[in-house]
Design a protein around this motif. Structure first.
Motif, PDB file in Angstrom:
ATOM      1  N   GLY A 376      -1.344  -9.638 -13.308  1.00  0.00           N
ATOM      2  CA  GLY A 376      -0.220  -8.887 -12.703  1.00  0.00           C
ATOM      3  C   GLY A 376       1.141  -9.557 -13.566  1.00  0.00           C
ATOM      4  O   GLY A 376       1.463 -10.776 -13.135  1.00  0.00           O
ATOM      5  N   ARG A 377       1.624  -8.673 -14.405  1.00  0.00           N
ATOM      6  CA  ARG A 377       2.780  -9.306 -14.916  1.00  0.00           C
ATOM      7  C   ARG A 377       3.947  -8.400 -15.050  1.00  0.00           C
ATOM      8  O   ARG A 377       3.778  -7.246 -14.831  1.00  0.00           O
ATOM      9  CB  ARG A 377       2.414  -9.345 -16.512  1.00  0.00           C
ATOM     10  N   ARG A 378       5.036  -9.070 -15.312  1.00  0.00           N
ATOM     11  CA  ARG A 378       6.553  -8.218 -15.205  1.00  0.00           C
ATOM     12  C   ARG A 378       7.320  -8.641 -16.511  1.00  0.00           C
ATOM     13  O   ARG A 378       7.416  -9.775 -16.783  1.00  0.00           O
ATOM     14  CB  ARG A 378       6.929  -8.131 -13.687  1.00  0.00           C
ATOM     15  N   GLN A 379       8.254  -7.762 -16.822  1.00  0.00           N
ATOM     16  CA  GLN A 379       9.207  -8.199 -17.872  1.00  0.00           C
ATOM     17  C   GLN A 379      10.223  -9.362 -17.290  1.00  0.00           C
ATOM     18  O   GLN A 379      10.489 -10.395 -18.137  1.00  0.00           O
ATOM     19  CB  GLN A 379       9.862  -6.933 -18.398  1.00  0.00           C
ATOM     20  N   ASP A 380      10.525  -9.129 -16.103  1.00  0.00           N
ATOM     21  CA  ASP A 380      11.576  -9.814 -15.614  1.00  0.00           C
ATOM     22  C   ASP A 380      11.760  -9.897 -14.076  1.00  0.00           C
ATOM     23  O   ASP A 380      10.873  -8.852 -13.501  1.00  0.00           O
ATOM     24  CB  ASP A 380      12.928  -9.962 -16.126  1.00  0.00           C
ATOM     25  N   VAL A 384       8.628  -4.628 -11.185  1.00  0.00           N
ATOM     26  CA  VAL A 384       7.516  -4.636 -10.347  1.00  0.00           C
ATOM     27  C   VAL A 384       6.258  -5.186 -11.467  1.00  0.00           C
ATOM     28  O   VAL A 384       6.073  -4.603 -12.736  1.00  0.00           O
ATOM     29  CB  VAL A 384       7.303  -3.667  -9.737  1.00  0.00           C
ATOM     30  N   PRO A 385       5.635  -6.045 -11.081  1.00  0.00           N
ATOM     31  CA  PRO A 385       4.169  -6.172 -11.842  1.00  0.00           C
ATOM     32  C   PRO A 385       3.128  -5.111 -11.824  1.00  0.00           C
ATOM     33  O   PRO A 385       3.085  -4.499 -10.996  1.00  0.00           O
ATOM     34  CB  PRO A 385       3.661  -7.646 -11.057  1.00  0.00           C
ATOM     35  N   ILE A 386       2.663  -4.992 -13.265  1.00  0.00           N
ATOM     36  CA  ILE A 386       1.553  -4.455 -13.177  1.00  0.00           C
ATOM     37  C   ILE A 386       0.408  -4.977 -14.000  1.00  0.00           C
ATOM     38  O   ILE A 386       0.710  -5.816 -14.769  1.00  0.00           O
ATOM     39  CB  ILE A 386       2.146  -2.986 -13.863  1.00  0.00           C
ATOM     40  N   PRO A 387      -0.830  -4.315 -14.272  1.00  0.00           N
ATOM     41  CA  PRO A 387      -1.706  -4.869 -14.788  1.00  0.00           C
ATOM     42  C   PRO A 387      -1.407  -5.033 -16.656  1.00  0.00           C
ATOM     43  O   PRO A 387      -1.089  -3.935 -16.959  1.00  0.00           O
ATOM     44  CB  PRO A 387      -3.318  -4.169 -14.599  1.00  0.00           C
TER      45      PRO A 387
END
Length: 508
Positions: A376-380, A384-387
């Motif tokens: 689960g990662r996000r730009q900043d 929101v986080p996405i795969p």
């Protein structure tokens, strides 16, 4: 590694004395103690455990299933050289908190660039509006997760100043100019960033991360008899100031001259379908773009990936094993925790040719009733986080590089790509080859450049007939884009033979 935020903002980009300010122990208003590590990050963002509980309470007040708070403070610096002079430098500060609320398949999200309690409560109430019932949610005590450290450093970037970086930038420029009389222009840039992350959620988890990042990049331009060629060299890691060394600079300079020089002899191959050998290392971009995205669980949950109905099925030869890994030391794609507070891991996506896992965040893991994989990662904090992938690579296979090349009667060997396009659902791709070689009767002959290779990712995966034993992880500064968000990633590949791809070139 904790420095008070106000001190950090004040000093970054100017001068840093390296002061470490870590409260020995922080007591919440309800008296529950936190560790020194947690206290340092709470102090950095000037929040207390009681405030976090109040914000989570507001986020859950409409009957949500789950809520989390993602605090981020990132300071980045960039310095560039053109025309033999360092003539550009800038710094940027990113600070705030993202508040996410989940209710069933729906997501409520809001962010604040201010971590005062009132600002966070307003953002939490906005995010909470995704739900419409009542809640008895209450979090008494946070359970701390002290993450491992996959990117240990010696000298933090916030303890350095620009005058310490400039000698390496100018040395790289000078070394390239001195290395070949045909060099007419050199561009060099260096970037570094430092991110402090604090995370907590309605499950009572409290965690944190310290994320360094750096890259150096140079473009060499040469002219010979009126013909101009150029090539780029680069490296990127989660390292501190010790990343910059004379040995690094000298190696990049030599590589820049070699890569640019060979292009003067490059030709275009005869177009058509043929065997293609992917060189170890940077060719992993094809694995990432044309195959890796199809393993991301959100595409499979929405049935837009060709792999959505192929779990536990055979999709490649037995000697093909593909991994997405967040634990490679100092790797650009490494993470101690993902942006949902989940520990990262080494995730086997394809095991001995069989599809064994998708790339999951919390939402997709719940849908598939599996544990999250730490993707689960996000730009900043504003997203929101996405795969998302981390470092995606293929394990070593049973073949030797020389054996693979010797097996090709007519084909190409590709080792450097400049760009490409992928239709993520079906996996159709076009990649632009910057540098490669023609293979004739089992031997590398003429260099080639500026051609396209066209194919379908899942079919290319099925068409892999040989895998070398020389896995190399790329150190290129790759940033993956998805849904408008960019995150740092890496990829890797051993030498791989694909039995058939369409190769652009000249007519026979």
């Amino acid at each position: 590694m904790n420095l008070k935020r106000r001190e950090f903002i004040k000093l970054s980009g100017i001068t840093v004395a390296g002061t470490m300010i870590v409260p020995s122990l922080l007591q919440s208003c309800s008296g529950s103690p936190v560790s020194e590590s947690a206290a340092g990050y709470l102090d950095h963002f000037e929040v207390t455990p009681d405030q976090l509980r109040k914000v989570l309470q507001a986020a859950m007040e409409k009957g949500a299933d789950y809520a989390d708070l993602f605090f981020e403070h990132t300071v980045s610096h960039a310095t560039s050289l053109q025309d033999k002079k360092v003539n550009s430098a800038y710094s940027n500060v990113n600070f705030g908190v993202g508040i996410r609320v989940l209710k069933g398949d729906q997501t409520g999200f809001a962010y604040s660039e201010n971590t005062s309690l009132d600002s966070m409560l307003r953002a939490a109430k906005t995010a909470a509006s995704i739900a419409d019932s009542t809640s008895s949610f209450k979090t008494e005590v946070f359970s701390e997760f002290n993450p491992p450290s996959y990117y240990k450093i010696n000298t933090p970037w916030e303890e350095t100043v620009i005058s310490q970086k400039i000698p390496f930038i100018t040395r790289l420029n000078d070394k390239i100019f001195d290395g070949d009389k045909r060099v007419t222009k050199v561009n060099v840039s260096h970037q570094d960033s430092t991110s402090y992350i604090l995370f907590c959620n309605s499950d009572g988890v409290l965690s944190w991360d310290y994320r360094p990042m750096t890259l150096i990049y140079a473009v060499c331009i040469m002219e010979e008899n009126g013909r101009i060629e150029n090539a780029a060299v680069y490296q990127s890691y989660r390292k501190g100031f010790e990343f910059l060394t004379d040995e690094l600079v000298d190696g990049l300079a030599a590589k820049a001259i070699q890569k640019t020089s060979v292009l003067f002899n490059a030709v275009k191959p005869i177009a058509g379908e043929m065997e293609v050998v992917m060189a170890a290392g940077d060719s992993g971009i094809l694995l990432h773009e044309a195959m890796g995205h199809s393993f991301e669980a959100d595409f499979n949950r929405k049935k837009t990936s060709i792999f959505s109905d192929k779990m536990n099925q055979k999709i490649a030869e037995d000697f093909v094993t593909i991994i997405d890994d967040g634990t490679l030391p100092n790797d650009r794609g490494a993470l101690n925790i993902d942006d949902e507070g989940v520990p990262t891991e080494k995730t086997l996506l394809v095991t001995n040719g069989k599809l064994t896992s998708y790339i999951h965040d919390r939402i997709s893991a719940k849908f598939y009733n599996v544990k999250p994989t730490g993707n689960g990662r996000r730009q900043d904090f504003r997203n929101v986080p996405i795969p998302r992938m981390r470092s995606t690579y293929m394990e070593n296979g049973p073949h030797k590089k020389e054996e693979i090349i010797a097996s090709v009667k007519k084909g190409i060997y590709v080792e450097d790509f400049s760009n490409g396009q992928v239709n993520i659902g079906p996996g159709d791709f076009t990649f632009f080859v910057k540098l490669g070689y023609i293979i004739e009767n089992g031997k590398l002959t003429k260099p080639i450049k500026d051609i396209n290779i066209i194919g379908n990712g899942p079919q290319a995966l099925a068409d892999i007939t040989m895998v070398g034993d020389d896995l190399k992880i790329s150190d290129s500064p790759n940033t993956c884009g998805k849904d408008g968000q960019g995150v740092p990633v890496t990829m890797g590949l051993p030498t791989v033979k694909i039995k058939k791809l369409t190769v652009g070139g000249i007519n026979a």
